[in-house]
Design a protein around this motif. Structure first.
Motif, PDB file in Angstrom:
ATOM      1  N   VAL A 203       0.856  -1.184   0.000  1.00 40.03           N
ATOM      2  CA  VAL A 203       0.000   0.000   0.000  1.00 40.03           C
ATOM      3  C   VAL A 203       0.897   1.241   0.000  1.00 40.03           C
ATOM      4  O   VAL A 203       1.933   1.252   0.673  1.00 40.03           O
ATOM      5  N   PRO A 204       0.574   2.286  -0.771  1.00 42.73           N
ATOM      6  CA  PRO A 204       1.392   3.507  -0.742  1.00 42.73           C
ATOM      7  C   PRO A 204       1.617   3.974   0.704  1.00 42.73           C
ATOM      8  O   PRO A 204       0.644   4.142   1.462  1.00 42.73           O
ATOM      9  N   PRO A 205       2.872   4.191   1.107  1.00 42.34           N
ATOM     10  CA  PRO A 205       3.195   4.502   2.511  1.00 42.34           C
ATOM     11  C   PRO A 205       2.428   5.701   3.063  1.00 42.34           C
ATOM     12  O   PRO A 205       2.065   5.704   4.246  1.00 42.34           O
ATOM     13  N   VAL A 206       2.127   6.689   2.212  1.00 37.77           N
ATOM     14  CA  VAL A 206       1.431   7.893   2.719  1.00 37.77           C
ATOM     15  C   VAL A 206       0.108   7.511   3.383  1.00 37.77           C
ATOM     16  O   VAL A 206      -0.322   8.128   4.360  1.00 37.77           O
ATOM     17  N   LEU A 207      -0.529   6.435   2.884  1.00 38.48           N
ATOM     18  CA  LEU A 207      -1.834   6.054   3.429  1.00 38.48           C
ATOM     19  C   LEU A 207      -1.709   5.423   4.816  1.00 38.48           C
ATOM     20  O   LEU A 207      -2.709   5.297   5.528  1.00 38.48           O
ATOM     21  N   LEU A 208      -0.488   5.022   5.163  1.00 40.85           N
ATOM     22  CA  LEU A 208      -0.251   4.434   6.494  1.00 40.85           C
ATOM     23  C   LEU A 208       0.363   5.447   7.451  1.00 40.85           C
ATOM     24  O   LEU A 208       0.622   5.147   8.609  1.00 40.85           O
ATOM     25  N   SER A 209       0.556   6.710   6.930  1.00 34.73           N
ATOM     26  CA  SER A 209       1.336   7.698   7.703  1.00 34.73           C
ATOM     27  C   SER A 209       0.537   8.355   8.818  1.00 34.73           C
ATOM     28  O   SER A 209       1.090   8.910   9.768  1.00 34.73           O
ATOM     29  N   GLY A 210      -0.773   8.363   8.686  1.00 39.34           N
ATOM     30  CA  GLY A 210      -1.574   9.098   9.676  1.00 39.34           C
ATOM     31  C   GLY A 210      -1.543  10.600   9.444  1.00 39.34           C
ATOM     32  O   GLY A 210      -2.174  11.366  10.181  1.00 39.34           O
ATOM     33  N   ASP A 211      -0.842  11.035   8.391  1.00 39.26           N
ATOM     34  CA  ASP A 211      -0.773  12.481   8.082  1.00 39.26           C
ATOM     35  C   ASP A 211      -1.937  12.812   7.149  1.00 39.26           C
ATOM     36  O   ASP A 211      -1.852  12.650   5.929  1.00 39.26           O
ATOM     37  N   HIS A 212      -3.028  13.292   7.729  1.00 42.08           N
ATOM     38  CA  HIS A 212      -4.274  13.449   6.959  1.00 42.08           C
ATOM     39  C   HIS A 212      -4.144  14.498   5.869  1.00 42.08           C
ATOM     40  O   HIS A 212      -4.754  14.380   4.806  1.00 42.08           O
ATOM     41  N   GLY A 213      -3.300  15.509   6.125  1.00 41.36           N
ATOM     42  CA  GLY A 213      -3.082  16.530   5.083  1.00 41.36           C
ATOM     43  C   GLY A 213      -2.356  15.932   3.900  1.00 41.36           C
ATOM     44  O   GLY A 213      -2.748  16.118   2.741  1.00 41.36           O
ATOM     45  N   ALA A 214      -1.319  15.128   4.202  1.00 39.18           N
ATOM     46  CA  ALA A 214      -0.547  14.500   3.127  1.00 39.18           C
ATOM     47  C   ALA A 214      -1.430  13.497   2.366  1.00 39.18           C
ATOM     48  O   ALA A 214      -1.382  13.384   1.147  1.00 39.18           O
ATOM     49  N   ILE A 215      -2.256  12.773   3.116  1.00 40.16           N
ATOM     50  CA  ILE A 215      -3.156  11.801   2.476  1.00 40.16           C
ATOM     51  C   ILE A 215      -4.138  12.503   1.568  1.00 40.16           C
ATOM     52  O   ILE A 215      -4.361  12.123   0.412  1.00 40.16           O
ATOM     53  N   ALA A 216      -4.706  13.644   2.018  1.00 43.34           N
ATOM     54  CA  ALA A 216      -5.670  14.382   1.174  1.00 43.34           C
ATOM     55  C   ALA A 216      -4.986  14.890  -0.101  1.00 43.34           C
ATOM     56  O   ALA A 216      -5.549  14.826  -1.195  1.00 43.34           O
ATOM     57  N   ARG A 217      -3.736  15.389   0.050  1.00 44.84           N
ATOM     58  CA  ARG A 217      -3.023  15.898  -1.132  1.00 44.84           C
ATOM     59  C   ARG A 217      -2.725  14.750  -2.089  1.00 44.84           C
ATOM     60  O   ARG A 217      -2.909  14.848  -3.295  1.00 44.84           O
ATOM     61  N   TRP A 218      -2.295  13.617  -1.544  1.00 39.52           N
ATOM     62  CA  TRP A 218      -1.983  12.459  -2.396  1.00 39.52           C
ATOM     63  C   TRP A 218      -3.231  12.010  -3.152  1.00 39.52           C
ATOM     64  O   TRP A 218      -3.210  11.767  -4.352  1.00 39.52           O
ATOM     65  N   ARG A 219      -4.339  11.965  -2.440  1.00 38.89           N
ATOM     66  CA  ARG A 219      -5.587  11.506  -3.081  1.00 38.89           C
ATOM     67  C   ARG A 219      -6.021  12.485  -4.180  1.00 38.89           C
ATOM     68  O   ARG A 219      -6.429  12.071  -5.264  1.00 38.89           O
ATOM     69  N   HIS A 220      -5.901  13.779  -3.924  1.00 39.54           N
ATOM     70  CA  HIS A 220      -6.262  14.760  -4.963  1.00 39.54           C
ATOM     71  C   HIS A 220      -5.349  14.612  -6.174  1.00 39.54           C
ATOM     72  O   HIS A 220      -5.820  14.581  -7.327  1.00 39.54           O
ATOM     73  N   ASP A 221      -4.042  14.466  -5.899  1.00 37.92           N
ATOM     74  CA  ASP A 221      -3.098  14.315  -7.016  1.00 37.92           C
ATOM     75  C   ASP A 221      -3.415  13.060  -7.840  1.00 37.92           C
ATOM     76  O   ASP A 221      -3.330  13.064  -9.070  1.00 37.92           O
TER      77      ASP A 221
END
Ligand SMILES: N#Cc1c(N)n[nH]c1-c1ccc2c(Cl)cn(Cc3cccnc3)c2c1
Length: 250
Positions: A203-221
């Motif tokens: 699974v892409p590591p950002v999704l396991l990071s708990g960093d909701h801002g980073a996750i939202a940016r990744w999902r938008h991208d």
């Protein structure tokens, strides 16, 4: 919301008894009335079609049963406010059915759907209906079905799921494909690392990071990249409305 559907194959609409739409009906969020067109014929053979004037292949649906069926729908659903339904007629030559249209239709109190078959419905039926209610001819897409029932199943599901209370988590409606002009982002669940035969798929590591801002940016991208790759036509539209100012299309 009240929904009326007229078809010569009422059993085609049975899937609307299932799943979220079925539950919405049982919860009273949706009232569905399915009408068999043949109930509105007047001959012993319950005839709904005849040969086309001017020649040509196939058969055309006769006007009289449709007029009687649509008049019944209007009278059956009429209340003290003399409201009428918005009639939607699937047809290969209709206006495209879109998520934006689904949202507009979900805001209406009463929709009726006419499921045609054969080579189509006598044009005078549209005139009869338009004298009594709003009529829109709608197409699901640039391919050819044998009739309107499959299109109506799709439209009813697309509209009904937008009604409050039908989908358990309304938040899940926000970032779906075609909401905001973008396709949906990729989704993952356990295991975080999957041994797929000889291949390990993580699974892409950002999704396991708990960093909701980073996750939202990744999902938008991801939504922007997927839309650019699979639906450049949507990118063109979104770009004109400034929805993708961060898009880098290589
Ligand atoms: N909505 C939509 C849609 C779509 N996307 N493809 N085909 C249809 C559709 C909808 C309604 C009818 C009725 Cl009535 C008869 N046919 C068969 C037919 C096929 C070719 C030419 N003329 C009629 C329908 C096809």
């Amino acid at each position: 919301m009240r929904l009326d559907v007229v078809s010569i194959f009422p059993e085609y609409l049975a899937p609307l008894d299932l799943s979220l739409i079925g539950r919405a009906r049982r919860d009273g969020l949706l009232a569905l009335h399915v009408h068999d067109l043949r109930e509105f014929t007047s001959d012993r053979h319950r005839t709904v079609d005849d040969s086309p004037f001017g020649g040509g292949a196939g058969m055309v649906m006769k006007p009289e049963p449709w007029a009687a069926a649509l008049d019944h729908v209007v009278s059956d659903g009429a209340g003290p406010d003399a409201a009428v339904p918005h009639l939607l007629v699937p047809g290969p030559g209709g206006v495209p059915f879109t998520q934006a249209m689904a949202h507009r239709l979900a805001a209406e109190p009463w929709l009726a759907f006419a499921c045609g078959r054969y080579e189509g419905i006598d044009e005078r039926v549209y005139e009869h209906a338009a004298a009594r209610m709003p009529v829109t001819v709608v197409s699901l897409g640039d391919y050819v079905l044998n009739g309107g029932e499959v299109a109506v199943l799709a439209m009813v599901e697309a509209v009904a799921r937008l009604l409050p209370g039908v989908v358990g988590n309304a938040a899940s409606l926000v970032e779906e494909s075609h909401e905001g002009g973008l396709l949906e982002y990729p989704v993952y669940t356990r295991p975080a690392s999957w041994a797929d035969g000889d291949t390990v798929r993580d699974v892409p590591p950002v999704l396991l990071s708990g960093d909701h801002g980073a996750i939202a940016r990744w999902r938008h991208d991801e939504r922007v990249a997927r839309t650019a790759a699979r639906r450049p036509d949507l990118v063109a539209v979104a770009a004109t409305v400034g929805g993708l100012d961060d898009l880098e299309v290589t």
